[in-house]
Enzyme design. Structure first.
Site, mmCIF file in Angstrom:
data_model
loop_
_atom_site.group_PDB
_atom_site.id
_atom_site.type_symbol
_atom_site.label_atom_id
_atom_site.label_comp_id
_atom_site.label_asym_id
_atom_site.label_seq_id
_atom_site.Cartn_x
_atom_site.Cartn_y
_atom_site.Cartn_z
ATOM 1 N N TYR A 158 0.827 -1.212 0.000
ATOM 2 C CA TYR A 158 0.000 0.000 0.000
ATOM 3 C C TYR A 158 0.860 1.260 0.000
ATOM 4 O O TYR A 158 0.364 2.348 -0.274
ATOM 5 C CB TYR A 158 -0.918 0.050 1.224
ATOM 6 N N HIS B 119 0.179 -11.727 1.888
ATOM 7 C CA HIS B 119 -0.822 -10.935 1.157
ATOM 8 C C HIS B 119 -1.526 -11.748 0.063
ATOM 9 O O HIS B 119 -2.738 -11.635 -0.125
ATOM 10 C CB HIS B 119 -0.149 -9.700 0.549
#
Length: 312
Positions: free
Chosen positions: A56, A112
């Site tokens: 991110y 992830h």
């Protein structure tokens, strides 16, 4: 009759015994100063659960907001995630995340995606990127590595004190079964963070995770521009009947289903709205359950991990 809204304070338990607030702030696609302001707003409004990830590129802003909020670190549940280019070195990656966050530990560290991206294709030494091959496809490596090897390394991390728990994200039932049955597996993932919303309810996956003691976390719980849930006639009708906003309806549906919900917003009013819930009637709850049955399921997040089958 108008519904009675209240701030969600419900806590769920991980298989480690740790407590995790059921509603947290998601920070995907929250850039730089937006992420800082969103996290600061959330913590001042009473949120005690913040979700971020290395990819991110906002961990530094998230960490600064945590520091500036004045809320004691031990009162905040913080999650970050291992990016796919670092599956071979999760402790190194976690150290880098902690440095960016300015924290000594995180409460939960997730893989992830189950697919590894080959770091040999990285350009400009940018480890937090999506390396591609000459043909433009993602540099997915299924020859030299697999997520079971990654998990064997990750499951040692809680012993270091750098994370209190480890888990996975975007894992299907089949991938979870392979992980749990693997010879080197010593630890059941504490959580599996996946896309869930009324157009992708994931009933089977939720039930499987619950049967294994894995807490489910929902990202994109309100859908997105590709799944405009907040304009669904069923949602609008329930909102009108209860004199609440459509977002209240969808978040309340998630909460009643019993897993962690991670709505993302950088809008201060929406951040506050997303923590307010009410109890849906059985009729309304079932009406929302039926949306995907009538309209078909729709996945918002579906990157191409070919030749690896992420969602099967």
């Amino acid at each position: 009759m108008p519904a009675t809204l209240h701030d969600s304070t419900k806590i769920l338990s991980l298989n480690t015994g740790a407590q995790i607030p059921q509603i947290g702030l998601g920070t995907w696609q929250s850039k730089e100063n937006d992420a800082y302001k969103a996290v600061l707003t959330a913590l001042k409004d009473g949120y005690r659960h913040i979700d971020t990830a290395a990819i991110y590129r906002n961990e530094d802003q998230v960490g600064q907001a945590i520091k500036d909020s004045g809320v004691p670190r031990e009162e905040i549940f913080v999650t970050t995630k291992l990016w796919c280019t670092q599956h071979h070195e999760p402790e190194v990656a976690l150290d880098q995340s902690l440095k960016r966050l300015g924290l000594d530990y995180v409460d939960l560290y997730l893989m992830h995606w189950p697919a590894r991206l080959d770091p040999a294709y990285i350009k400009n030494e940018d480890i937090l990127s999506v390396p591609t091959k000459k043909d433009g496809s993602r540099a997915v490596d299924i020859t030299n590595w697999n997520f079971i090897k990654t998990w064997e390394l990750m499951q040692e991390l809680p012993k270091t004190g750098k994370t209190k728990a480890v888990g996975v994200s975007n894992f299907s039932i089949n991938n979870l079964k392979d992980l749990l049955a693997s010879q080197g597996n010593k630890l059941t993932p504490a959580a599996n963070q996946v896309e869930i919303h009324p157009l992708l309810p994931q009933d089977e996956l939720i039930n499987f995770c619950k049967s294994k003691g894995i807490v489910v976390e929902a990202y994109s719980p309100l859908g997105s521009t590709d799944a405009p849930l907040l304009k669904e006639p069923v949602i609008l009708e329930i909102a009108k009947k209860n004199n609440v906003q459509p977002g209240h309806v969808v978040i309340s549906w998630h909460v009643q289903r019993g897993y962690v919900v991670l709505p993302k917003s950088v809008n201060p009013d929406r951040i506050k709205t997303n923590r307010k819930i009410f109890t849906l009637s059985t009729e309304d709850f079932e009406a929302i359950n039926n949306i995907s049955k009538e309209k078909g399921e729709k996945r918002v997040v579906h990157p191409n991990w070919s030749p690896f089958e992420v969602f099967k």
